[in-house]
Scaffold this motif. Structure first.
Motif, PDB file in Angstrom:
ATOM      1  N   UNK A  90     -78.975   9.398  -1.184  1.00  0.00           N
ATOM      2  CA  UNK A  90     -78.907  10.471  -2.181  1.00  0.00           C
ATOM      3  C   UNK A  90     -77.500  11.051  -2.282  1.00  0.00           C
ATOM      4  N   UNK A  91     -76.852  11.300  -1.129  1.00  0.00           N
ATOM      5  CA  UNK A  91     -75.527  11.930  -1.187  1.00  0.00           C
ATOM      6  C   UNK A  91     -74.452  10.938  -1.627  1.00  0.00           C
ATOM      7  N   UNK A  92     -74.554   9.668  -1.188  1.00  0.00           N
ATOM      8  CA  UNK A  92     -73.586   8.661  -1.637  1.00  0.00           C
ATOM      9  C   UNK A  92     -73.724   8.438  -3.139  1.00  0.00           C
ATOM     10  N   UNK A  93     -74.962   8.354  -3.613  1.00  0.00           N
ATOM     11  CA  UNK A  93     -75.198   8.201  -5.052  1.00  0.00           C
ATOM     12  C   UNK A  93     -74.629   9.384  -5.817  1.00  0.00           C
ATOM     13  N   UNK A  94     -74.772  10.575  -5.257  1.00  0.00           N
ATOM     14  CA  UNK A  94     -74.273  11.768  -5.923  1.00  0.00           C
ATOM     15  C   UNK A  94     -72.760  11.697  -6.113  1.00  0.00           C
ATOM     16  N   UNK A  95     -72.045  11.230  -5.093  1.00  0.00           N
ATOM     17  CA  UNK A  95     -70.588  11.114  -5.194  1.00  0.00           C
ATOM     18  C   UNK A  95     -70.210  10.070  -6.234  1.00  0.00           C
ATOM     19  N   UNK A  96     -70.859   8.912  -6.180  1.00  0.00           N
ATOM     20  CA  UNK A  96     -70.560   7.843  -7.138  1.00  0.00           C
ATOM     21  C   UNK A  96     -70.880   8.297  -8.553  1.00  0.00           C
ATOM     22  N   UNK A  97     -72.013   8.967  -8.709  1.00  0.00           N
ATOM     23  CA  UNK A  97     -72.432   9.421 -10.039  1.00  0.00           C
ATOM     24  C   UNK A  97     -71.443  10.433 -10.607  1.00  0.00           C
ATOM     25  N   UNK A  98     -71.046  11.410  -9.787  1.00  0.00           N
ATOM     26  CA  UNK A  98     -70.088  12.410 -10.258  1.00  0.00           C
ATOM     27  C   UNK A  98     -68.748  11.772 -10.599  1.00  0.00           C
ATOM     28  N   UNK A 116     -83.595  12.836  -9.057  1.00  0.00           N
ATOM     29  CA  UNK A 116     -83.700  11.412  -9.363  1.00  0.00           C
ATOM     30  C   UNK A 116     -82.985  10.543  -8.329  1.00  0.00           C
ATOM     31  N   UNK A 117     -82.022  11.087  -7.603  1.00  0.00           N
ATOM     32  CA  UNK A 117     -81.440  10.339  -6.488  1.00  0.00           C
ATOM     33  C   UNK A 117     -82.464  10.168  -5.374  1.00  0.00           C
ATOM     34  N   UNK A 118     -83.156  11.251  -5.024  1.00  0.00           N
ATOM     35  CA  UNK A 118     -84.206  11.157  -4.013  1.00  0.00           C
ATOM     36  C   UNK A 118     -85.344  10.248  -4.476  1.00  0.00           C
ATOM     37  N   UNK A 119     -85.701  10.371  -5.748  1.00  0.00           N
ATOM     38  CA  UNK A 119     -86.791   9.554  -6.277  1.00  0.00           C
ATOM     39  C   UNK A 119     -86.419   8.072  -6.262  1.00  0.00           C
ATOM     40  N   UNK A 473     -81.279   4.578 -10.970  1.00  0.00           N
ATOM     41  CA  UNK A 473     -80.906   3.163 -10.826  1.00  0.00           C
ATOM     42  C   UNK A 473     -79.886   2.969  -9.712  1.00  0.00           C
ATOM     43  N   UNK A 474     -78.847   3.811  -9.688  1.00  0.00           N
ATOM     44  CA  UNK A 474     -77.811   3.674  -8.657  1.00  0.00           C
ATOM     45  C   UNK A 474     -78.405   3.901  -7.271  1.00  0.00           C
ATOM     46  N   UNK A 475     -79.323   4.883  -7.155  1.00  0.00           N
ATOM     47  CA  UNK A 475     -79.949   5.160  -5.858  1.00  0.00           C
ATOM     48  C   UNK A 475     -80.772   3.966  -5.381  1.00  0.00           C
ATOM     49  N   UNK A 476     -81.471   3.283  -6.270  1.00  0.00           N
ATOM     50  CA  UNK A 476     -82.244   2.092  -5.887  1.00  0.00           C
ATOM     51  C   UNK A 476     -81.316   1.019  -5.336  1.00  0.00           C
ATOM     52  N   UNK A 477     -80.214   0.786  -6.020  1.00  0.00           N
ATOM     53  CA  UNK A 477     -79.270  -0.257  -5.599  1.00  0.00           C
ATOM     54  C   UNK A 477     -78.672   0.066  -4.229  1.00  0.00           C
ATOM     55  N   UNK A 478     -78.235   1.318  -4.049  1.00  0.00           N
ATOM     56  CA  UNK A 478     -77.585   1.700  -2.785  1.00  0.00           C
ATOM     57  C   UNK A 478     -78.587   1.691  -1.638  1.00  0.00           C
ATOM     58  N   UNK A 479     -79.811   2.155  -1.886  1.00  0.00           N
ATOM     59  CA  UNK A 479     -80.837   2.143  -0.832  1.00  0.00           C
ATOM     60  C   UNK A 479     -81.136   0.720  -0.392  1.00  0.00           C
ATOM     61  N   UNK A 496     -66.629   4.249   1.330  1.00  0.00           N
ATOM     62  CA  UNK A 496     -66.426   4.222  -0.126  1.00  0.00           C
ATOM     63  C   UNK A 496     -66.616   5.612  -0.720  1.00  0.00           C
ATOM     64  N   UNK A 497     -67.664   6.307  -0.258  1.00  0.00           N
ATOM     65  CA  UNK A 497     -67.942   7.645  -0.778  1.00  0.00           C
ATOM     66  C   UNK A 497     -66.811   8.614  -0.451  1.00  0.00           C
TER      67      UNK A 497
END
Length: 745
Positions: A90-98, A116-119, A473-479, A496-497
């Motif tokens: 969730x937190x890595x996705x948040x950084x990439x998304x921002x 949606x990151x958690x989901x 989508x990004x969270x699914x890939x990273x997980x 990376x984050x």
């Protein structure tokens, strides 16, 4: 192995601090724009009131942490390692998304991204577990009912906030009219009492009812008595204050700012620290009871209520308050929503879109039908309540105190209701849509501005929906990468984050948009001389940027035509369209700045030269657009190339035209027009040469064969548009000279 989880936990907690600062910086406008836009109090007073609300809300927001612990997925099915993977994802996705959204300039919502990151992360882990164990169903592992409730609440808040913002503001305007000082003596007590009571009821009883508040049990038992007592006391106090010549609307606006900042902190704190604190609680429980079985110990303990230590909440409140006072983003509060919801019509900072134009036409047709259905006397009376000629505005305000009070009180109530139901409504959604609804009800969307404002609303909302899909989508890939790559993948993604976080902050400082900073400075300027100095600098920078772009596009256009490079021609067309949209946006901003200045004769003279100069700049882009369209069509159809004779005679002139653009660039950039006469003479000489070339080419066209006719016409068109470019360059020199003379006089 323990050291890896400690590193992950440290990363989560460090990021929580960054998120707190970024969250306040990005969302400060949500609870500051109404008070600032209506000039209810000095800026520092508004900040101080908001700071108190943030600190109180953050300190008492323990209940909302349950959303991150078990609101989206069922932790009893997931092991400690899987829960940590979900949190880290969730937190890595948040950084990439921002990072992606900041690069593209798209708006985001912290609430939507967190949910949606958690989901997405939980969905990926649930899919993997169900494949390994067919007895497990994906929907059983996810808290689908709660997740669906949260998602629906987030997106319904858009419609609900807009609807209530429109209705409540319409009622308030009918009661108060735009000259609220006439009607305030009769409504001061009851309106002020209702507003203050509503704020206290929802903030204290509903908004903090499920928090760690010491007296919540006593308050819940005496709710009715408290509400009635508060209504009576506040009504009396407000009426007395009005008799004492105190503007009670300013008090309501400041109280609303307090309540909205409190609701923001109580509601949005989970977006910033909820996931890291979930990771911390999971680690503490695992160390106490896991016996080292990180890949088999289930985290059922996370289903219990959150018991966040007070020092975490207090520290979060302190960080948010410090960020509010020292963040540049928080200081520049004149943002999109203030501009979109201001009282007066005028040039918009957004363009138009086909959907917005269609919606405006449809809405106008419906409004005309309803207008015919309402009796004429009733319609006349209602129109008399919306007489903008009588508007009472504070000096430099974007809208009046009546609308500001509705925006703040209603936004606070809606967010507080969501908080009391443990639904993380987006503060951005609610405050923005309430402001848009109230501005619509206030008839601030005139025929000249409706399309632009609706386009702006749709752009912001569209960005939120894109946030949801991208986060999922990004969270699914990273997980999936973390699950199959193990701890090596986790460490790599953390690296990376951190790089993106560091790089993003550096780029943000390096890429501060000077135009936007200047625009904010123009709107904040108090003295006309200071405002005009800033505005002329904005115009100058805009023009020299455009000249650089015109020069590059002209070179690419001619090179693409003579080299039959279709890709370069298409790229030039794309660049021209982008430059045109950017220049129109800058011109709209500059027009807003001009409208804020006085209407004396000197300003009107400056206004004329400004618009003439802006028009010549657009005409240069249009000339290149017309030429590029003809050239691209010619090359795309694989027609005969431009004859060698034409190339040889044109290329030297092309280079002289590019040199002339550079000379005009230097002239405008230097702010000294001593060489304006020389520049005009050079432009005239080039025009005469191009005119002669055009006449020669017309004679050739009559004599050319059928096969060479198309190429001759394309070359003739290029000469015509080159002449048009030179005409507008000469005009730009003259208009810039007049504008600078007006400034120095």
């Amino acid at each position: 192995m323990e050291i890896i989880f400690i590193c992950i936990l440290a990363f989560l907690l460090i990021l929580a601090c960054f998120d707190l600062v970024a969250g306040v910086s990005n969302d400060a406008v949500n609870f500051l724009n109404s008070a600032i836009g209506a000039k209810a109090a000095p800026f520092k007073v508004v900040l101080a009131v908001a700071a108190v609300g943030i600190f109180i809300g953050a300190s008492l927001s323990n209940g909302m942490m349950d959303i991150a612990r078990y609101g989206i997925y069922d932790p009893s099915y997931f092991t400690f390692q899987e829960v940590m993977t979900i949190c880290l994802t969730a937190v890595v996705t948040d950084i990439i998304l921002l990072n992606i959204f900041n690069t593209l300039g798209l708006p985001t919502s912290t609430t939507v991204s967190m949910v949606f990151e958690l989901l997405g992360a939980a969905f990926c882990m649930a899919m993997i577990k169900s494949v390994g164990d067919p007895s497990l169903q994906v929907l059983d592992l996810l808290n689908t009912s709660k997740a669906l409730q949260v998602i629906i609440a987030i997106f319904l808040s858009v419609a609900i906030a807009f609807f209530f913002g429109s209705v409540v503001q319409w009622i308030a305007r009918v009661l108060f009219t735009f000259n609220y000082k006439k009607t305030l003596p009769y409504l001061a007590g009851i309106y002020g009492g209702l507003a203050i009571t509503a704020i206290i009821y929802f903030m204290l009883i509903k908004g903090l009812g499920d928090s760690t508040f010491a007296y919540k049990a006593w308050i819940n038992e005496h709710t009715q008595e408290l509400v009635l007592g508060c209504l009576v006391v506040s009504s009396i106090v407000m009426q007395i204050l009005h008799w004492c010549k105190v503007n009670i609307l300013k008090i309501i606006v400041l109280a609303g700012t307090l309540s909205l900042s409190l609701a923001f902190a109580g509601n949005d704190l989970v977006n910033f620290i909820g996931v890291p604190l979930t990771g911390l609680a999971s680690y503490q429980n695992f160390m106490a009871h896991g016996n080292g079985a990180y890949d088999s110990y289930l985290m059922a303990a996370n289903k219990g209520p959150a018991e966040t230590p007070y020092y975490f909440l207090l520290a979060s409140g302190v960080i948010m308050v410090v960020a509010l006072f020292f963040s540049k983003s928080a200081q520049n509060v004149i943002k999109t929503s203030v501009n979109l919801s201001r009282q007066d019509d005028g040039e918009e900072t957004f363009g138009s879109s086909r959907i917005a134009r269609g919606l405006v036409r449809t809405s106008s047709a419906i409004a005309n039908f309803l207008e015919r259905a309402v009796p004429k006397r009733t319609r006349t009376w209602i129109d008399s309540r919306f007489n903008k000629q009588e508007i009472t505005l504070e000096q430099g305000a974007a809208f009046d105190l009546v609308r500001a009070s509705v925006n703040l009180v209603l936004s606070g109530l809606l967010i507080a209701v969501g908080t009391s139901m443990k639904l993380p409504l987006s503060t951005t959604y609610v405050t923005f849509m309430v402001a848009m609804g109230s501005s619509l009800a206030d008839r601030a969307w005139g025929r000249e501005s409706a399309v632009g404002r609706l386009t702006g609303v749709m752009s912001v909302i569209g960005g939120w929906f894109v946030t949801a899909g991208a986060a999922f989508i990004i969270a699914i890939i990273i997980a999936a990468i973390m699950n199959f790559g193990g701890f090596v993948a986790m460490v790599a993604l953390i690296g990376v984050a951190l790089f993106l976080l560091f790089n993003n902050h550096l780029l943000k400082r390096k890429k501060d948009d000077a135009d936007d900073e200047l625009f904010v400075a123009i709107l904040n300027a108090e003295k006309p001389e200071e405002m005009w100095s800033l505005l002329s600098e904005h115009v100058r920078l805009n023009q020299i940027t455009l000249l650089d772009q015109v020069s590059a596009d002209y070179m690419d256009l001619t090179t693409g035509l003579f080299g039959e490079d279709l890709r370069k021609l298409h790229r030039t067309q794309h660049h021209l369209d982008s430059h045109k949209r950017r220049f129109k946006t800058m011109r709209r901003k500059e027009t807003i700045g001009l409208r804020r200045m006085s209407n004396d004769e000197d300003v009107l003279e400056k206004n004329m030269w400004f618009h003439l100069g802006a028009n010549t700049c657009l005409q240069m882009i249009y000339a290149l657009e017309r030429a590029s369209e003809v050239c691209a069509e010619h090359v795309d159809n694989n027609f005969n190339p431009i004859p060698e004779q034409c190339r040889e005679e044109f290329l030297p002139i092309r280079d002289r035209v590019v040199d002339y653009i550079a000379q005009v660039h230097r002239l405008i950039a230097s702010e000294r027009m001593e060489d304006a006469k020389t520049a005009k003479a050079m432009g005239k000489e080039l025009r005469n040469i191009v005119k002669d070339m055009r006449k020669t080419q017309m004679k050739r066209t009559h004599k050319s064969s059928k096969e060479d006719l198309r190429a001759s016409l394309v070359y003739l068109n290029l000469l015509i548009e080159t002449n048009e470019l030179l005409v507008n360059l000469r005009h730009l020199v003259g208009y810039s000279q007049h504008l600078l003379e007006e400034e120095t006089e």
